[in-house]
Structures are given as structure tokens and as C-alpha cells.
Design a protein around this motif. Structure first.
Motif, short mmCIF file in Angstrom:
data_model
loop_
_atom_site.label_atom_id
_atom_site.label_comp_id
_atom_site.label_asym_id
_atom_site.label_seq_id
_atom_site.Cartn_x
_atom_site.Cartn_y
_atom_site.Cartn_z
N GLN A 9 11.99 7.84 -14.13
CA GLN A 9 12.69 8.62 -13.11
C GLN A 9 11.82 8.89 -11.88
O GLN A 9 12.32 9.05 -10.78
CB GLN A 9 13.16 9.92 -13.76
CG GLN A 9 13.23 11.13 -12.94
CD GLN A 9 13.61 12.38 -13.73
OE1 GLN A 9 14.37 12.33 -14.68
NE2 GLN A 9 13.07 13.49 -13.31
N ASN A 10 10.50 8.92 -12.06
CA ASN A 10 9.60 9.19 -10.93
C ASN A 10 9.04 7.94 -10.28
O ASN A 10 8.24 8.02 -9.35
CB ASN A 10 8.44 10.10 -11.38
CG ASN A 10 8.92 11.46 -11.83
OD1 ASN A 10 9.83 12.02 -11.23
ND2 ASN A 10 8.32 11.98 -12.89
N GLY A 11 9.46 6.76 -10.77
CA GLY A 11 8.97 5.52 -10.18
C GLY A 11 9.70 5.18 -8.91
O GLY A 11 10.52 5.95 -8.39
N PHE A 12 9.43 4.01 -8.38
CA PHE A 12 9.98 3.58 -7.09
C PHE A 12 11.51 3.55 -7.12
O PHE A 12 12.18 4.30 -6.41
CB PHE A 12 9.40 2.21 -6.74
CG PHE A 12 10.02 1.56 -5.53
CD1 PHE A 12 10.28 2.28 -4.38
CD2 PHE A 12 10.34 0.20 -5.56
CE1 PHE A 12 10.85 1.67 -3.27
CE2 PHE A 12 10.90 -0.41 -4.45
CZ PHE A 12 11.17 0.33 -3.31
N VAL A 13 12.09 2.69 -7.97
CA VAL A 13 13.55 2.61 -8.04
C VAL A 13 14.12 3.87 -8.69
O VAL A 13 15.14 4.41 -8.25
CB VAL A 13 13.99 1.36 -8.82
CG1 VAL A 13 15.51 1.34 -9.00
CG2 VAL A 13 13.53 0.09 -8.10
N GLY A 142 7.60 2.91 -1.72
CA GLY A 142 7.01 2.01 -2.70
C GLY A 142 5.49 2.04 -2.58
O GLY A 142 4.93 2.32 -1.52
N LYS A 143 4.82 1.74 -3.68
CA LYS A 143 3.35 1.75 -3.69
C LYS A 143 2.81 0.45 -3.10
O LYS A 143 3.19 -0.64 -3.54
CB LYS A 143 2.82 1.90 -5.11
CG LYS A 143 3.10 3.24 -5.75
CD LYS A 143 2.50 3.27 -7.16
CE LYS A 143 2.81 4.59 -7.86
NZ LYS A 143 2.27 4.58 -9.25
N PRO A 144 1.91 0.53 -2.11
CA PRO A 144 1.27 -0.70 -1.61
C PRO A 144 0.43 -1.34 -2.70
O PRO A 144 -0.10 -0.66 -3.57
CB PRO A 144 0.40 -0.19 -0.44
CG PRO A 144 0.23 1.28 -0.67
CD PRO A 144 1.45 1.74 -1.40
N TYR A 146 1.43 -2.89 -5.15
CA TYR A 146 2.04 -2.71 -6.47
C TYR A 146 3.51 -3.10 -6.48
O TYR A 146 3.92 -4.03 -7.15
CB TYR A 146 1.86 -1.28 -6.96
CG TYR A 146 2.28 -1.06 -8.39
CD1 TYR A 146 1.44 -1.43 -9.44
CD2 TYR A 146 3.51 -0.50 -8.72
CE1 TYR A 146 1.82 -1.26 -10.77
CE2 TYR A 146 3.90 -0.31 -10.05
CZ TYR A 146 3.04 -0.69 -11.06
OH TYR A 146 3.43 -0.51 -12.37
N ASN A 147 4.34 -2.37 -5.71
CA ASN A 147 5.79 -2.58 -5.79
C ASN A 147 6.28 -3.78 -4.99
O ASN A 147 7.22 -4.46 -5.41
CB ASN A 147 6.54 -1.33 -5.31
CG ASN A 147 6.47 -0.18 -6.29
OD1 ASN A 147 6.05 0.91 -5.95
ND2 ASN A 147 6.87 -0.42 -7.53
N SER A 148 5.69 -4.03 -3.81
CA SER A 148 6.26 -5.05 -2.93
C SER A 148 5.24 -5.44 -1.88
O SER A 148 4.45 -4.61 -1.42
CB SER A 148 7.52 -4.49 -2.26
OG SER A 148 7.87 -5.22 -1.12
N PHE A 149 5.29 -6.72 -1.46
CA PHE A 149 4.42 -7.14 -0.35
C PHE A 149 4.78 -6.38 0.92
O PHE A 149 3.93 -6.15 1.79
CB PHE A 149 4.51 -8.66 -0.15
CG PHE A 149 5.78 -9.15 0.50
CD1 PHE A 149 5.87 -9.31 1.88
CD2 PHE A 149 6.89 -9.46 -0.26
CE1 PHE A 149 7.03 -9.77 2.48
CE2 PHE A 149 8.06 -9.92 0.32
CZ PHE A 149 8.13 -10.07 1.71
N ILE A 150 6.05 -5.97 1.05
CA ILE A 150 6.47 -5.21 2.23
C ILE A 150 5.80 -3.85 2.25
O ILE A 150 5.34 -3.37 3.30
CB ILE A 150 8.01 -5.09 2.28
CG1 ILE A 150 8.62 -6.47 2.57
CG2 ILE A 150 8.46 -4.08 3.33
CD1 ILE A 150 10.13 -6.50 2.57
N CYS A 154 3.38 -2.66 5.30
CA CYS A 154 3.67 -1.42 6.04
C CYS A 154 2.49 -0.46 5.99
O CYS A 154 2.13 0.14 7.01
CB CYS A 154 4.91 -0.74 5.45
SG CYS A 154 6.48 -1.58 5.79
N TYR A 155 1.91 -0.32 4.82
CA TYR A 155 0.77 0.59 4.67
C TYR A 155 -0.40 0.13 5.54
O TYR A 155 -1.01 0.93 6.26
CB TYR A 155 0.34 0.69 3.21
CG TYR A 155 -0.83 1.62 3.01
CD1 TYR A 155 -0.63 2.99 2.84
CD2 TYR A 155 -2.14 1.15 3.03
CE1 TYR A 155 -1.69 3.85 2.68
CE2 TYR A 155 -3.21 2.00 2.87
CZ TYR A 155 -2.98 3.36 2.70
OH TYR A 155 -4.06 4.21 2.56
#
Length: 372
Positions: A9-13, A142-144, A146-150, A154-155
Motif C-alpha cells: 500500500q505504501n509503494g509506488f503503485v 516513483g523512486k529514482p 528503482y521504479n522507472s528510468f523516467i 526526472c530526479y
């Protein structure tokens, strides 16, 4: 009303799904979940017993040792399955798998085998199961690395670093808000599928995405200009980019003020996009706002008087305070999923210009009231 529990529940999605379900209290009751429930049989069983729907998102994506990823993800599925059996649950279980299912890696194997284990439970126990195979997901928070290249791009662009492309291939993408809506459709629907391939909503080369983000940095991050956003993907990418700012130190942004014998001139917003511009006066002591948006881009510009602008990400307790004074005109932009307000803290009327990227539509206002 359906009682919905979300592992992870506390993750990205998971956090996006949890927050979005909270927008519809007449439809859904959210059953609280914590990661340590997997290590406490009694707590896990109590959670499972309460749920009409369980969305299993908890998983490990990255670790130096791929076997750790595999063992962790399979272990979580087994613990959930055992709890479903112990409690005799008839909940509709939705499982988040990945388009990497067919790739020759342990993460993909863990998702495919986990989906099959839950499908076997449903068949034997007469339960309901939907196995969702999801493309690459991007979006705010989302976590840089970790979750996505985007998220990584962005970070880096907003923290003085230079993104590097490892593999400039085409990537099938879905925005996290679009994925959440797909999950809600499955929660509300009666049909179940052992294998439901969630369609991607865009296909983009990595270099093309980076080019757009670099443009956002130059125009918006460095100069405050709202860029041209030609598609829904562009809007979603831009809102994702905005959420990686160091908000505490970025705002308020002072305008360039031009003065001469006639007075002063200040450009409030330079647009590559349309929208609605409004002007307000606020008497001393009055607060406006206390709401948030999930897609809109909004700017508060103080041009006369003294104001306190407050922001709070809706699932946190941290309030960010920004003090603005019309003697030094400045603005604060509102990130999505941040509830915000503006208060006249001076002794004279407060003059504020509000700009938002889409005209107000009562039937689709994207405005949710919540005290900062």
C-alpha cells in the motif's frame, strides 16, 4: 461498498491506488495494510478476513542478487495464499505481474509463478482471481534508480545531475493514474481473468523521453515557462517531472520586475499551453483553497499584500509554508496530489493572480477538498 486491501500500500503503485480509492468513499472502504503483516500470521489473517478485494502489489523489483528477488516475491505469494486458505476467504484477488514474465530473468519468473500459484488457489478454493500483466509504469513519486528510468531522469535533471541512456530502445509505457483506473475497473467488474494483459498507452524511445524532459527543465524548471503539451502523455510526463523538484528550496520563485516612472511591470506566466487566468482579492485573515488536484497545473502569483501559501502531500503530515510579499512579486506552483491553500496574513487586501491549465468544468472539476 467494497472493502479493498492493498499489499504494498505504501509503494509506488500502491500509494497511488490507495489515494485514488480514497476519492470515492461512497464506493470503497480501504482496509489498512502494513509490510510487517507478512511476518505475523494473526495480523495477515485479520487483514485477509476483512477484504472483499485484495490487490497484491507487494514485491521486490531490484536487488544485487536476483535470487533474493525471486525468493522474496514467491514467499510473499505463498504467505498470502496460505492466509486465504486458513481464513476460507472468497475475496477477489488481483495480482500485479509484469511484462517481463516472458523474459529469461528471475524477476520475470517470480511474477509468472506467483500469478500461477494464486490462480491455482482460486481454482481449488472457488475464489476469484485476476492476473494483470502490466507494462512499464511511470508517474509522480516513483523512486529514482528503482521504479522507472523516467523517475531517474526526472530526479537527475532537477538535482544538478546528467542523465545517461544505457539502452535507447522503444518502451511500452502506462501512466500510473491510467493503471490505477484499470485496476479500479477490475475491482468494480464481475469478470475475472487468469491472464489479463493491461494495454500500454504509449510507446516512446528512451532518447525521445529524455529530450522532452530536458525541454521541461530548460523552459519550466529554469525559467518558469509552461511548455507546449501536445498529448495526454506529455501532460502526464510533465506532471511527473514537476514532482521531483526540491519544493522547499525551489519556491517561492521571484518574478523579474521592471520599473520606471509609471510604476512596475511583471510577467506572471509565459505559456506554450492555454488555460484559465483569474484574479482575486482576499481580505485580511481569510484563507482560500484547501483542495488538491490529480492532473491540473496551477500557479498562485501574489502581486500585492502578504500571503502564506501552504502545501501538503495528501498522504504525509509535513506542511510546507511559503511566505510571499507583493513588494517582491513571486509565485508558487501546485504539484498534483498536494493539498494547498493561501491566506492573507497582512493588514491590507491581498491581490493574487491564479492560472490553471484547463478551464473549470463542474462535471469534471479534478478538485478535492482537504484541509492542509
Amino acid at each position: 461498498m467494497k472493502k479493498v486491501g492493498i499489499t504494498g500500500q505504501n509503494g509506488f503503485v500502491g500509494s497511488h491506488l490507495y489515494n485514488t480509492l480514497g476519492l470515492y468513499p461512497e464506493k470503497f472502504e480501504r482496509i489498512h495494510f502494513e509490510r510487517n503483516f507478512f511476518d505475523d500470521q494473526e495480523k495477515l489473517d485479520k487483514f485477509v478476513e476483512q477484504c472483499d478485494v485484495i490487490v497484491h502489489l507487494a514485491a521486490m523489483n531490484r536487488h544485487p542478487d536476483p535470487e533474493v528477488i525471486y525468493n522474496n516475491n514467491i514467499d510473499l505469494v505463498k504467505k498470502l495464499t496460505e492466509s486465504l486458505e486458513r481464513t476460507g476467504s472468497k475475496a477477489h484477488v488481483l495480482f500485479s505481474s509484469s511484462s517481463q514474465e516472458e523474459k529469461d530473468n528471475l524477476y520475470g519468473r517470480s511474477k509468472k509463478e506467483g500469478r500461477e500459484l494464486l490462480a491455482d488457489w482460486a481454482e481449488k478454493a472457488g475464489g476469484k482471481f485476476t492476473g494483470m500483466v502490466i507494462p512499464n509504469v511511470f508517474g509522480p513519486f516513483g523512486k529514482p534508480n528503482y521504479n522507472s528510468f523516467i523517475a531517474t531522469f526526472c530526479y537527475k535533471l532537477t538535482h544538478g545531475e546528467t542523465p545517461v541512456i544505457d539502452n535507447d530502445g522503444e518502451v511500452k509505457l502506462i501512466y500510473v493514474g491510467e493503471l490505477v483506473q484499470e485496476i479500479i475497473n477490475q475491482i468494480e467488474g464481475e469478470e475475472t481473468k487468469k491472464l489479463h494483459e493491461v494495454p500500454h498507452t504509449s510507446v516512446n524511445k528512451v532518447s525521445e523521453v529524455l529530450k522532452k524532459l530536458e525541454n521541461y527543465k530548460q523552459l519550466y524548471f529554469d525559467n518558469g515557462e509552461i511548455p507546449v503539451l501536445e498529448s495526454k502523455f506529455d501532460l502526464n510526463l510533465f506532471n511527473t517531472f514537476r514532482c521531483y523538484f526540491d519544493i522547499k528550496n525551489h519556491y517561492p520563485v521571484k518574478f523579474t520586475q521592471h520599473t520606471d516612472t509609471r510604476g512596475a511591470f511583471v510577467e506572471v506566466v509565459r505559456l506554450g499551453i492555454g488555460g484559465q487566468c483569474s484574479f482575486s482579492t482576499t481580505v485580511p485573515g481569510i484563507t482560500r483553497g484547501n483542495h488538491f488536484h490529480t492532473r491540473k497545473i496551477e500557479r498562485f502569483a501574489v502581486i500585492k499584500g502578504k500571503a502564506l501559501i501552504q502545501l501538503r502531500k495528501i498522504d504525509t503530515d509535513e506542511t510546507l509554508d511559503f511566505y510571499l510579499d507583493g513588494t517582491e512579486p513571486a509565485y508558487v506552483d501546485m504539484p498534483i496530489w498536494y493539498t494547498h491553500n493561501i491566506k492573507n496574513i497582512g493588514e491590507e487586501e491581498l491581490y493574487t493572480i491564479f492560472w490553471i491549465n484547463e478551464p473549470f468544468n463542474l462535471e469534471d472539476a479534478d478538485t478535492y477538498f482537504l484541509e492542509v
